[in-house]
Design a protein around this motif. Structure first.
Motif, PDB file in Angstrom:
ATOM      1  N   ALA A 249       0.838  -1.202   0.000  1.00  0.00           N
ATOM      2  CA  ALA A 249       0.000   0.000   0.000  1.00  0.00           C
ATOM      3  C   ALA A 249       0.874   1.253   0.000  1.00  0.00           C
ATOM      4  CB  ALA A 249      -0.925  -0.002   1.213  1.00  0.00           C
ATOM      5  N   MET A 250       1.905   1.260   0.841  1.00  0.00           N
ATOM      6  CA  MET A 250       2.800   2.413   0.898  1.00  0.00           C
ATOM      7  C   MET A 250       3.473   2.644  -0.447  1.00  0.00           C
ATOM      8  SD  MET A 250       4.406   1.758   4.686  1.00  0.00           S
ATOM      9  CE  MET A 250       5.596   3.088   4.573  1.00  0.00           C
ATOM     10  N   TYR A 251       3.951   1.563  -1.034  1.00  0.00           N
ATOM     11  CA  TYR A 251       4.634   1.648  -2.329  1.00  0.00           C
ATOM     12  C   TYR A 251       3.732   2.275  -3.388  1.00  0.00           C
ATOM     13  CZ  TYR A 251       6.322  -0.206  -6.835  1.00  0.00           C
ATOM     14  OH  TYR A 251       6.722  -0.354  -8.133  1.00  0.00           O
ATOM     15  N   TRP A 252       2.509   1.746  -3.518  1.00  0.00           N
ATOM     16  CA  TRP A 252       1.642   2.224  -4.588  1.00  0.00           C
ATOM     17  C   TRP A 252       1.158   3.641  -4.338  1.00  0.00           C
ATOM     18  CZ3 TRP A 252       2.062   0.414  -9.099  1.00  0.00           C
ATOM     19  CH2 TRP A 252       2.349  -0.943  -9.299  1.00  0.00           C
ATOM     20  N   HIS A 253       0.840   3.993  -3.105  1.00  0.00           N
ATOM     21  CA  HIS A 253       0.411   5.369  -2.845  1.00  0.00           C
ATOM     22  C   HIS A 253       1.543   6.348  -3.122  1.00  0.00           C
ATOM     23  CE1 HIS A 253      -3.519   4.317  -1.489  1.00  0.00           C
ATOM     24  NE2 HIS A 253      -3.112   3.661  -0.420  1.00  0.00           N
ATOM     25  N   PHE A 254       2.760   5.980  -2.735  1.00  0.00           N
ATOM     26  CA  PHE A 254       3.904   6.846  -3.047  1.00  0.00           C
ATOM     27  C   PHE A 254       4.050   7.005  -4.557  1.00  0.00           C
ATOM     28  CE2 PHE A 254       8.298   7.169  -4.445  1.00  0.00           C
ATOM     29  CZ  PHE A 254       8.696   8.341  -3.813  1.00  0.00           C
ATOM     30  N   ARG A 255       3.994   5.898  -5.275  1.00  0.00           N
ATOM     31  CA  ARG A 255       4.193   5.967  -6.717  1.00  0.00           C
ATOM     32  C   ARG A 255       3.083   6.750  -7.419  1.00  0.00           C
ATOM     33  NH1 ARG A 255       5.932   1.359 -10.475  1.00  0.00           N
ATOM     34  NH2 ARG A 255       6.174   3.267 -11.714  1.00  0.00           N
ATOM     35  N   HIS A 256       1.851   6.609  -6.940  1.00  0.00           N
ATOM     36  CA  HIS A 256       0.765   7.353  -7.572  1.00  0.00           C
ATOM     37  C   HIS A 256       0.947   8.859  -7.391  1.00  0.00           C
ATOM     38  CE1 HIS A 256      -1.973   3.569  -7.335  1.00  0.00           C
ATOM     39  NE2 HIS A 256      -1.355   3.626  -8.494  1.00  0.00           N
ATOM     40  N   LEU A 257       1.324   9.284  -6.199  1.00  0.00           N
ATOM     41  CA  LEU A 257       1.543  10.713  -5.973  1.00  0.00           C
ATOM     42  C   LEU A 257       2.747  11.221  -6.753  1.00  0.00           C
ATOM     43  CD1 LEU A 257       0.865  10.992  -2.139  1.00  0.00           C
ATOM     44  CD2 LEU A 257      -0.547  11.913  -3.985  1.00  0.00           C
ATOM     45  N   GLN A 258       3.857  10.481  -6.670  1.00  0.00           N
ATOM     46  CA  GLN A 258       5.058  10.898  -7.394  1.00  0.00           C
ATOM     47  C   GLN A 258       4.796  10.925  -8.896  1.00  0.00           C
ATOM     48  OE1 GLN A 258       8.209   8.088  -7.995  1.00  0.00           O
ATOM     49  NE2 GLN A 258       9.813   9.592  -7.546  1.00  0.00           N
ATOM     50  N   GLY A 259       4.125   9.894  -9.398  1.00  0.00           N
ATOM     51  CA  GLY A 259       3.856   9.820 -10.827  1.00  0.00           C
ATOM     52  C   GLY A 259       2.991  10.965 -11.318  1.00  0.00           C
ATOM     53  N   ARG A 260       1.910  11.266 -10.591  1.00  0.00           N
ATOM     54  CA  ARG A 260       1.044  12.375 -11.006  1.00  0.00           C
ATOM     55  C   ARG A 260       1.831  13.688 -11.037  1.00  0.00           C
ATOM     56  NH1 ARG A 260      -4.328  13.981 -11.113  1.00  0.00           N
ATOM     57  NH2 ARG A 260      -4.558  11.983 -12.196  1.00  0.00           N
ATOM     58  N   GLU A 261       2.627  13.941  -9.997  1.00  0.00           N
ATOM     59  CA  GLU A 261       3.377  15.198  -9.954  1.00  0.00           C
ATOM     60  C   GLU A 261       4.458  15.240 -11.030  1.00  0.00           C
ATOM     61  OE1 GLU A 261       4.702  16.388  -6.079  1.00  0.00           O
ATOM     62  OE2 GLU A 261       2.846  15.731  -5.128  1.00  0.00           O
ATOM     63  N   ALA A 262       5.098  14.104 -11.277  1.00  0.00           N
ATOM     64  CA  ALA A 262       6.125  14.064 -12.321  1.00  0.00           C
ATOM     65  C   ALA A 262       5.513  14.355 -13.690  1.00  0.00           C
ATOM     66  CB  ALA A 262       6.821  12.707 -12.328  1.00  0.00           C
ATOM     67  N   TRP A 263       4.311  13.819 -13.933  1.00  0.00           N
ATOM     68  CA  TRP A 263       3.672  14.078 -15.215  1.00  0.00           C
ATOM     69  C   TRP A 263       3.236  15.536 -15.325  1.00  0.00           C
ATOM     70  CZ3 TRP A 263       4.042  12.066 -19.704  1.00  0.00           C
ATOM     71  CH2 TRP A 263       3.168  12.486 -20.708  1.00  0.00           C
ATOM     72  N   LEU A 264       2.728  16.107 -14.248  1.00  0.00           N
ATOM     73  CA  LEU A 264       2.370  17.530 -14.277  1.00  0.00           C
ATOM     74  C   LEU A 264       3.591  18.402 -14.535  1.00  0.00           C
ATOM     75  CD1 LEU A 264      -0.164  17.749 -11.293  1.00  0.00           C
ATOM     76  CD2 LEU A 264      -0.684  17.909 -13.745  1.00  0.00           C
ATOM     77  N   TRP A 287       3.770   5.384 -17.604  1.00  0.00           N
ATOM     78  CA  TRP A 287       2.935   4.890 -16.511  1.00  0.00           C
ATOM     79  C   TRP A 287       2.328   6.063 -15.733  1.00  0.00           C
ATOM     80  CZ3 TRP A 287       3.076   5.535 -11.228  1.00  0.00           C
ATOM     81  CH2 TRP A 287       2.266   4.672 -10.475  1.00  0.00           C
ATOM     82  N   SER A 288       3.124   7.087 -15.485  1.00  0.00           N
ATOM     83  CA  SER A 288       2.663   8.238 -14.700  1.00  0.00           C
ATOM     84  C   SER A 288       1.506   8.957 -15.379  1.00  0.00           C
ATOM     85  CB  SER A 288       3.823   9.221 -14.475  1.00  0.00           C
ATOM     86  OG  SER A 288       4.853   8.624 -13.716  1.00  0.00           O
ATOM     87  N   ARG A 289       1.542   8.984 -16.693  1.00  0.00           N
ATOM     88  CA  ARG A 289       0.475   9.658 -17.444  1.00  0.00           C
ATOM     89  C   ARG A 289      -0.885   9.032 -17.164  1.00  0.00           C
ATOM     90  NH1 ARG A 289       0.584  10.459 -24.030  1.00  0.00           N
ATOM     91  NH2 ARG A 289      -1.205  11.888 -24.161  1.00  0.00           N
ATOM     92  N   GLY A 290      -0.889   7.731 -16.835  1.00  0.00           N
ATOM     93  CA  GLY A 290      -2.152   7.028 -16.638  1.00  0.00           C
ATOM     94  C   GLY A 290      -2.655   6.995 -15.210  1.00  0.00           C
ATOM     95  N   VAL A 291      -1.945   7.633 -14.262  1.00  0.00           N
ATOM     96  CA  VAL A 291      -2.417   7.639 -12.881  1.00  0.00           C
ATOM     97  C   VAL A 291      -3.747   8.392 -12.808  1.00  0.00           C
ATOM     98  CG1 VAL A 291      -1.927   8.460 -10.541  1.00  0.00           C
ATOM     99  CG2 VAL A 291      -0.094   7.455 -11.931  1.00  0.00           C
ATOM    100  N   SER A 292      -4.738   7.797 -12.145  1.00  0.00           N
ATOM    101  CA  SER A 292      -6.086   8.362 -12.146  1.00  0.00           C
ATOM    102  C   SER A 292      -6.290   9.336 -10.993  1.00  0.00           C
ATOM    103  CB  SER A 292      -7.121   7.237 -12.041  1.00  0.00           C
ATOM    104  OG  SER A 292      -7.091   6.657 -10.741  1.00  0.00           O
ATOM    105  N   ASP A 293      -7.324  10.183 -11.130  1.00  0.00           N
ATOM    106  CA  ASP A 293      -7.674  11.114 -10.051  1.00  0.00           C
ATOM    107  C   ASP A 293      -8.049  10.360  -8.783  1.00  0.00           C
ATOM    108  OD1 ASP A 293      -7.231  13.202 -11.794  1.00  0.00           O
ATOM    109  OD2 ASP A 293      -9.359  13.536 -12.229  1.00  0.00           O
ATOM    110  N   GLU A 294      -8.746   9.248  -8.935  1.00  0.00           N
ATOM    111  CA  GLU A 294      -9.133   8.464  -7.765  1.00  0.00           C
ATOM    112  C   GLU A 294      -7.904   7.927  -7.038  1.00  0.00           C
ATOM    113  OE1 GLU A 294     -11.905   4.581  -6.558  1.00  0.00           O
ATOM    114  OE2 GLU A 294     -11.542   5.086  -8.657  1.00  0.00           O
ATOM    115  N   GLN A 295      -6.933   7.436  -7.784  1.00  0.00           N
ATOM    116  CA  GLN A 295      -5.698   6.950  -7.166  1.00  0.00           C
ATOM    117  C   GLN A 295      -4.983   8.071  -6.427  1.00  0.00           C
ATOM    118  OE1 GLN A 295      -4.074   5.376 -10.825  1.00  0.00           O
ATOM    119  NE2 GLN A 295      -4.348   3.246 -10.144  1.00  0.00           N
ATOM    120  N   VAL A 296      -4.994   9.252  -6.993  1.00  0.00           N
ATOM    121  CA  VAL A 296      -4.331  10.392  -6.349  1.00  0.00           C
ATOM    122  C   VAL A 296      -5.066  10.796  -5.070  1.00  0.00           C
ATOM    123  CG1 VAL A 296      -3.754  12.844  -6.624  1.00  0.00           C
ATOM    124  CG2 VAL A 296      -3.283  11.231  -8.482  1.00  0.00           C
ATOM    125  N   ARG A 297      -6.399  10.809  -5.110  1.00  0.00           N
ATOM    126  CA  ARG A 297      -7.170  11.156  -3.900  1.00  0.00           C
ATOM    127  C   ARG A 297      -6.894  10.150  -2.789  1.00  0.00           C
ATOM    128  NH1 ARG A 297     -11.305  12.294  -7.646  1.00  0.00           N
ATOM    129  NH2 ARG A 297     -12.226  10.237  -7.294  1.00  0.00           N
TER     130      ARG A 297
END
Length: 396
Positions: A249-264, A287-297
């Motif tokens: 859980a920690m791994y994926w939440h970290f990656r989703h946040l990092q990925g969204r910000e990296a893509w932005l 991969w980061s481009r596909g991170v969803s809003d729900e995953q980020v929330r």
């Protein structure tokens, strides 16, 4: 200043920019020390390439120096060059498809780790006394462990990143490397201030059993004597569990946040110019481009819960004693798939400081198979100087 690749840069740590004068104070607390700067920071007279040809082509020659770099110059330190970074700082392997792979002087057949690869390589090779890097997901801590250096991921926001290229701003931090704690502490006096965040109270040392279980058994065994020395000096470490929900859980939440910000941060450049991205980096951005809003929330909510839980666990005086990385640096010949597997295992250790925003100091206290292995102290927000003071005690 060091010049192009060649006898003055045998480990290929520096970006081969033409020399430009970088004035410094004639005296100060860092007088007599030389330093290098990861090529994410602006230095007047130089471009800022970020490890990518398109970014370099668009950069132009900078007219202003990043404030953190300027503080070092004002303290009398001598600038010797800009160092290679993994492309757009989105890697921990220490290899750049466009600018090459700096050599790990402590273990030449193994990777340096990244993305602050050139900075770590330059310090480990003795080409400068200290070097600036950045740490988003482990980019100071990984090279510090792999190259046998002292390295800090500071409390998020503790050291200015103004005038530096972003990757994921809510995780990005400015750290540095040195070969010894005494030099490292001199730099800390300038970048963190000398007001001791560590009053003379004791330290409550904690042993995160679940984090130790993430290390390779041989690595954990190699770190044990150093960990026992730390406990002999600071007191026995009480066993604790750090993970919230699970490490997955920690791994994926970290990656989703990092990925969204990296893509932005870099997505607009990638979509407009379609730059050729190196192996691993291209896949991570896709991969980061596909991170969803729900995953980020969900990840934002998780990060707040984790930060609160770790703050309660540490209080004002708790310090985790933990492996920096799951093992020594992988061999260069291991291949992209093997490096990606190692990176994913490492994130489970490294995301503790990333998700919490707390300070983590890696110290070169062990070796295995002839290669360095770092042991870390992780403390609550604002404990940066205290951790360094503890490392000074250990060095004494």
């Amino acid at each position: 200043m060091l010049s192009l690749y060649g006898p003055h840069d045998p480990v290929h740590a520096f970006v081969p920019y033409p020399d430009a004068p970088v004035p410094r104070a004639p005296s100060g607390p860092l007088s007599g020390l030389s330093f290098a700067v990861k090529d994410l920071f602006d230095v007047a007279g130089y471009p800022t390439g970020g490890g990518n040809p398109i970014v370099l082509a668009m950069s132009g020659i900078k007219q202003h120096t990043a404030p953190t770099v300027q503080r070092l110059l004002d303290a009398g330190a001598r600038f010797v060059g800009k160092t290679v970074t993994d492309e757009l700082a989105f890697s921990m392997n220490g290899d750049n498809a466009h600018f090459g792979a700096p050599v790990n002087p402590a273990a030449p057949l193994r990777i340096t780790g990244g993305s602050s690869s050139g900075s770590a390589s330059a310090v480990a090779a003795g080409l400068c006394d200290f070097a600036l890097g950045t740490d988003t997901g482990g980019s100071v801590r990984a090279p510090a462990s792999h190259c046998g250096l002292v390295g800090l991921r500071p409390t998020h926001g503790r050291v200015s990143l103004q005038g530096a290229l972003d990757l994921a701003p809510s995780f990005d931090t400015c750290g540095w490397f040195a070969r010894d704690v005494q030099t490292f502490a001199r730099v800390a006096d300038v970048l963190l201030g000398r007001e001791a965040e560590a009053p003379q109270r004791g330290v409550r040392l904690l042993w995160p059993e679940d984090l130790w279980a993430l290390a390779e058994p041989a690595a954990a065994q190699a770190l044990r004597p150093a960990a026992e020395r730390v406990q002999a000096l600071l007191g026995a470490a009480a066993p604790v569990e750090v993970a919230l929900d699970s490490f997955d859980a920690m791994y994926w939440h970290f990656r989703h946040l990092q990925g969204r910000e990296a893509w932005l941060t870099d997505g607009p450049l990638i979509e407009r110019y379609a730059p050729p991205l190196g192996p691993g980096v291209a896949e991570r951005f896709a991969w980061s481009r596909g991170v969803s809003d729900e995953q980020v929330r969900d990840a934002h909510a998780f990060r707040e819960r984790f930060r609160h839980r770790l703050a309660e666990l540490l209080g004002s005086d708790g310090v985790l004693l933990m492996p920096t990385m799951p093992d020594i640096a992988p061999l260069r010949a291991v291949g992209e798939a093997g490096l990606e597997d190692y990176r994913n295992r490492a994130i489970r250790l490294l995301c503790v400081a990333g998700l919490s925003g707390f300070a983590q100091l890696s110290m070169p206290l062990a070796r295995r198979e002839g290669a360095p292995l770092g042991l870390s102290l992780l403390g609550p927000a604002g404990s940066d100087r205290r951790l360094i003071a503890l490392a000074e005690r250990l060095a004494d």
